[in-house]
Design a protein around this motif. Structure first.
Motif, short mmCIF file in Angstrom:
data_model
loop_
_atom_site.label_atom_id
_atom_site.label_comp_id
_atom_site.label_asym_id
_atom_site.label_seq_id
_atom_site.Cartn_x
_atom_site.Cartn_y
_atom_site.Cartn_z
N LEU A 68 14.08 2.18 -23.80
CA LEU A 68 14.23 2.16 -22.35
C LEU A 68 14.07 0.72 -21.85
N GLU B 61 19.40 1.54 -23.61
CA GLU B 61 19.08 2.61 -22.67
C GLU B 61 18.68 1.98 -21.32
N ALA C 236 17.65 1.91 -17.56
CA ALA C 236 16.87 2.93 -16.87
C ALA C 236 16.17 2.39 -15.63
N TYR D 99 20.30 6.82 -18.21
CA TYR D 99 19.09 7.52 -18.66
C TYR D 99 18.64 8.54 -17.63
N SER E 140 13.03 9.31 -15.10
CA SER E 140 14.27 8.69 -14.66
C SER E 140 14.50 8.99 -13.19
#
Length: 689
Positions: free
Chosen positions: A66, A109, A111, A176, A182
């Motif tokens: 993330l 990822e 996010a 994400y 999220s």
């Protein structure tokens, strides 16, 4: 094969087929999904080293964890990646370069953590769909309900992050929406979204921001990189409509053909990363198998898969197109290559203990019970498969075959030493044998099974069970090195994590976990005093309750098994205790055991409580090193410089610590340590604007 080396079974060929993911092609079906590593953004070398090792080990796609897209998503008390502006691109570009060198694809990822953020470092308001307390009840922080300007700023920020990802060279970018962490998931969930405008209320309105961000991402990707979505296919939170038979399915159906890849799991994180104590391999399949039915795009999912046969089954049944993994890829970064090369028995299987998860929660680089080299790739130069050859062949005697002894033996044997392992018991494995026999811990036996199997295949290893070695016997071995790995024993006097000396009446009456695991006969009500606060106290409580005993579990801290919050198990441990009828007594200080009863008071106020009666008392607290042999050998001049201790006989700890101790000592014996004794560290670069 003509040279006698293993050959891959043809039934596993399907795992090495290419998979088209939008504009990119994965070289095989092995997908290392995004997961935290405990390396914060100031530790890029460690992060890169860990992920590059997976690429070398054959994972076709290797993902970055993330990555916060901007300062409004600050969760800086955890070691989360930052991807705020162009200053972050350089380290990511190096990561991409190193991964691609091994033929793997890269993914990031992207996010915004919404009401999971804290923003305590940046000082900006936490942003969410509604004004409410953040999803960290211990923090006195409340979110700001996003207005239209905030929503536009978030969308613009996400698009800029996509462009930075392209600049860094990533092959795939994530939208994400997972782990209850999220912003778009928070908009989706009516538990958090209490809006009355076009972004709240109906399902379509709550879906709006997710759809917009996904379409923005596809537009910004422009066919140059693939777009993935990570989302729970089922939410276990009570009251959530986002389940596999309701709105979670509707979300995926509504957006089925928009991304290039669906990465699906379950929510929240404690259920997604359930331990082997509570969840078997593939436990998520019931909740994720529908996704392939509603989209033509490739699907990746997880389930702590270590079995090649299970992986093949998932592909053939049409559950997944790619086999996702985080924990199995930590335990064995070379899992794909071992399957590819026909070395199934060499896979170092994840035991599902979540020590890796606890490391991240503690904000330190990942540790692993099975793989002691994790996080040491860059700073110590440790490779999980390649052990440097010892400068000269030596004879090493290892006394004790617990996790420390077996790991030390295996590492030294790989380096070329002649190794003898002497074990006084009839079986090899030490504490792992007994603990893996307890309710819920059978997978922990893999620690022994993997190492013992490897040692049994090696010609430079001798294994002797039922061989108790005394100081007088050691000289007969004429060993160059003597490693003592004799373990530890649980104390019976009540000393533990909060009480450091004996408690009145314990030493005369208390049983220990060793007594229970050795098959001691007990009957009647049992009182367990848990001043260890990890798994042993509650495991024994469940183990004994399942056999029909009345069990009282007493703990001086405010909650039972407090450290297991770091392994994500606390809620399920408590549920199990309730289900099995265990009587729990947290926040309870113990003063003594007198006349078949535990004398107690409240830990906070000191108010005296009624005694807790039982036929048996079990003390789960501290352990004593079984170091008599180590001390005796060290006292003899004939063995000066030759004797070392490892594992629990040196400092009792968790199994991971024992394995690491054995590995580190083996590296020391072959000279694979820096002369200074200090491994490489990542230090900040000072600059003056």
């Amino acid at each position: 094969m003509a040279d006698g080396s293993p050959k891959r079974d043809a039934r596993y060929d399907i795992l090495f087929e290419e998979v088209q993911i939008g504009p990119i092609t994965a070289p095989n079906r092995f997908f290392s999904v995004p997961h935290a590593t405990g390396h914060n953004p100031l530790m890029p070398n460690g992060s890169i080293g860990m992920r590059e090792m997976k690429a070398e080990g054959g994972w076709g796609v290797v993902s970055m964890q993330l990555a916060e897209i901007d300062p409004t998503s600050d969760i800086s008390n955890l070691p989360i990646e930052k991807f705020w502006d162009d200053t972050d691109v350089k380290s990511h570009a190096l990561l991409v370069e190193r991964i691609k060198k091994h033929g793997a694809l890269t993914a990031i990822e992207l996010a915004h953590t919404g009401i999971r953020a804290r923003n305590m470092d940046t000082g900006t308001p936490v942003l969410g769909p509604s004004s409410m307390r953040i999803l960290k009840p211990q923090n006195p922080i409340q979110s700001k309900a996003m207005d239209k300007q905030d929503i536009k700023a978030f969308r613009d920020s996400h698009k800029r992050a996509v462009h930075r990802a392209k600049q860094a060279g990533y092959d795939m970018v994530y939208v994400y929406a997972a782990h209850d962490a999220s912003l778009v998931w928070h908009f989706l969930n009516p538990m958090y979204n209490q809006r009355t405008d076009e972004y709240g209320g109906s399902f379509e309105n709550r879906l709006r921001l997710f759809r917009e961000v996904l379409e923005d991402t596809v537009e910004a990707a422009a066919g140059d990189v693939a777009v993935a979505v990570r989302i729970p296919a089922h939410d276990f939170k009570s009251g959530s409509p986002l389940t596999y038979d309701n709105e979670a399915r509707a979300v995926i159906e509504s957006l089925a053909e928009v991304p290039d890849l669906w990465d699906v799991n379950v929510a929240g994180w404690p259920r997604d990363s359930g331990t082997s104590r509570f969840d078997d391999e593939g436990h998520q399949e019931k909740y994720t198998s529908y996704v392939k039915q509603v989209t033509t795009k490739p699907v990746v999912g997880v389930g702590r898969y270590t079995s090649a046969d299970a992986m093949v089954g998932l592909i053939k049944k049409g559950v997944f197109d790619l086999i996702g993994a985080s924990r199995p890829s930590i335990a064995d970064p070379f899992l794909p290559n071992k399957i590819k090369e026909g070395r199934i028995d060499d896979i170092r299987e994840c035991i599902g203990c979540n020590v890796c998860v606890s490391s991240d929660a503690y904000s330190v680089p990942l540790m692993c019970t099975q793989n002691p080299t994790i996080s040491q790739e860059w700073r110590r130069g440790w490779h999980p498969e390649n052990i440097p050859a010892a400068p000269k062949k030596e004879n090493t005697l290892i006394i004790g075959s617990g996790p420390a002894g077996l790991e030390c033996a295996l590492t030294l044997a790989k380096a070329g030493h002649d190794v003898t392992v002497a074990e006084k018991a009839s079986e090899f494995g030490g504490r792992v044998i007994k603990e893996s026999a307890l309710k819920g811990l059978s997978a922990w036996g893999r620690v022994k099974d993997y190492r013992l199997y490897q040692l049994q295949q090696m010609g430079n290893v001798s294994l002797y069970a039922e061989s108790e070695i005394g100081a007088a016997d050691v000289a007969d071995f004429e060993a160059d090195n003597i490693v003592v790995a004799t373990g530890s024993k649980w104390r019976n006097d009540g000393a533990g994590a909060t009480t450091f000396s004996a408690i009145e009446g314990f030493a005369e009456h208390a049983l220990t976990p060793d007594d229970i695991m050795n098959g001691g006969e007990i009957s009647g009500p049992i009182v367990i005093y848990d001043d260890d606060h990890y798994y042993m106290g509650n495991i024994l409580a469940g183990h004994l309750a399942a056999k029909g005993h009345e069990v009282h579990l007493v703990c001086p801290l405010p909650s039972i098994a407090e450290w297991m919050g770091y392994t994500l198990e606390s809620p399920r441990v408590l549920d199990e205790m309730v289900e099995l009828g265990v009587h729990m007594h947290p926040n309870t200080t113990v003063h003594g055991w007198n006349d078949g009863a535990l004398e107690v008071s409240r830990s906070d106020s000191g108010r005296v409580l009624p005694p807790i009666k039982g036929a048996h008392l079990v003390a789960v607290g501290a352990r004593l090193p079984d170091d008599a042999l180590l001390s005796e050998l060290r006292a003899q001049s004939a063995f000066e410089g030759k004797v070392t201790g490892i594992g629990d006989c040196l400092a009792p700890g968790i199994i991971q610590a024992a394995v690491f101790s054995g590995h580190a000592e083996a590296r020391r014996l072959i000279g694979d340590v820096p002369k200074s004794g200090i491994y490489k560290r990542e230090t900040p670069v000072l600059f003056d604007r």
